[in-house]
Design a protein around this motif. Structure first.
Motif, PDB file in Angstrom:
ATOM      1  N   HIS A  27       8.779 -53.959 -63.295  1.00 53.19           N
ATOM      2  CA  HIS A  27       8.640 -52.511 -63.265  1.00 53.19           C
ATOM      3  C   HIS A  27       9.490 -51.828 -62.197  1.00 53.19           C
ATOM      4  CE1 HIS A  27       5.446 -52.761 -66.209  1.00 53.19           C
ATOM      5  NE2 HIS A  27       4.842 -53.675 -65.471  1.00 53.19           N
ATOM      6  N   SER A  64       2.280 -45.605 -54.607  1.00 54.50           N
ATOM      7  CA  SER A  64       2.252 -44.207 -55.002  1.00 54.50           C
ATOM      8  C   SER A  64       2.630 -43.345 -53.812  1.00 54.50           C
ATOM      9  CB  SER A  64       0.841 -43.825 -55.496  1.00 54.50           C
ATOM     10  OG  SER A  64       0.782 -42.457 -55.801  1.00 54.50           O
ATOM     11  N   GLU A 114      10.355 -47.882 -62.162  1.00 56.72           N
ATOM     12  CA  GLU A 114       9.844 -47.058 -61.068  1.00 56.72           C
ATOM     13  C   GLU A 114      10.972 -46.293 -60.382  1.00 56.72           C
ATOM     14  OE1 GLU A 114       7.761 -49.572 -58.420  1.00 56.72           O
ATOM     15  OE2 GLU A 114       6.040 -49.870 -59.751  1.00 56.72           O
TER      16      GLU A 114
END
Length: 318
Positions: A86, A8, A90
């Motif tokens: 992913h 993140s 992303e």
């Protein structure tokens, strides 16, 4: 500090954003996925019917799949594939957060290493091969993202498919302002590549050239690198007479585009030589275009730069 895909991070711009995007190069987009269907004759038949491809190599007991079907065997349909990775999602999400919310497919490249035949079970792996530096295009500013998919049958590499998209921030569009018809945007230019450059060179000289296979004599349009009848790679050209008829047509009402005045007719013209091409009929209202209407070729110049082949209703031309 290096950027790790999957972590993140706050939205960045400029060099910091490009560093984050580059960190995804080499990351998997799909791992050991299996095609939903084995290579099969019905799908080959439907493909060939849609493409008008009558090559005998694609039918019969020793049939092979058309090489250009390579991507078709990897597609997941509406339900998609299971076992998602992913990294690709992303990457696209990071671009969305940076304002690159629009996407357009730009091109693909394929390499064929082994024929695919009915009964073959394929598996494939995809990787994020490259993310470009920030680019400014007519659509807007953004990044080109290229994925490479390797298709296998067992341990054999059957082919490679590269697919490139542009994720971009839309530029200021002319239609967001009150259009000034005295300053109409130029008509979009045709895409010229190594396969069709000769066709557009002929158009520039006011000549409509049709490819002809020198092995079997089959005429073809649009221009292709090989013959769809015999597979031959050698070709020459013949000049079209310019006579034709409207084989089919649609009337475009939407979406509006500043360079055009909808509604207008887009026609599929069957030339006297037997091949068909998409163009416009000029000189008659869109609601007067009819299937079977005889037409004759002419060349129309747009804004002193672009020349396009169009067709005029023969009665109008007379």
């Amino acid at each position: 500090m290096s950027y790790e895909p999957g972590a993140s991070h706050e939205v960045a711009t400029g060099d910091a954003l490009e560093a984050r995007l580059k960190a995804y190069e080499g990351e998997p987009a799909a791992v050991a996925r299996a095609g939903k269907d084995a290579v099969n004759a019905p799908m080959i038949r439907h493909w060939c019917e849609a493409m008008g491809d009558t090559n005998p190599a694609y039918s019969g007991p020793d049939a092979m799949a058309p090489p250009t079907m390579l991507q078709a065997w990897t597609m997941g349909g509406l339900s998609g594939h299971s076992g998602r990775t992913h990294a690709y999602d992303e990457l696209l999400g990071l671009l969305d957060e940076a304002g690159c919310t629009s996407v357009v497919a730009t091109d693909c490249e394929q390499e064929y290493l082994r024929p695919l035949r009915p009964g073959d079970e394929i598996t494939f792996d995809s990787v994020i091969e490259s993310v470009s530096e920030r680019k400014t295009t007519k659509l807007g500013t953004g990044y080109f993202v290229t994925t490479r998919t390797d298709i296998h049958v067992g341990t054999d590499l059957a082919g490679t498919h590269r697919f490139r998209i542009l994720k971009y921030t839309p530029g200021r569009r002319a239609e967001q302002q009150q259009p000034d018809r005295r300053q109409r945007p130029p008509r979009p230019r045709p895409v010229v590549n190594r396969d069709n450059a000769g066709f557009w060179e002929g158009v520039r000289r006011r000549s409509l050239l049709i490819q002809r296979c020198t092995d079997c004599g089959t005429l073809r349009h649009p221009w292709l690198p090989g013959c769809n009848a015999c597979g031959g790679l050698e070709w020459d050209t013949v000049e079209a007479s310019g006579e034709g008829t409207v084989y089919s047509y649609v009337v475009m009402h939407h979406p509006p585009f500043p360079a055009f005045d909808p509604p207008y007719a887009v026609v599929l013209v069957e030339l006297a030589e037997g091949v068909r091409m998409i163009s416009n009929v000029v000189g008659v209202p869109y609601d007067k275009v009819r299937i079977g209407m005889p037409v004759r070729l002419e060349f129309q110049v747009y804004d002193d730069e672009s020349v396009l082949p169009v067709f005029r209703a023969r009665e109008e031309a007379a």
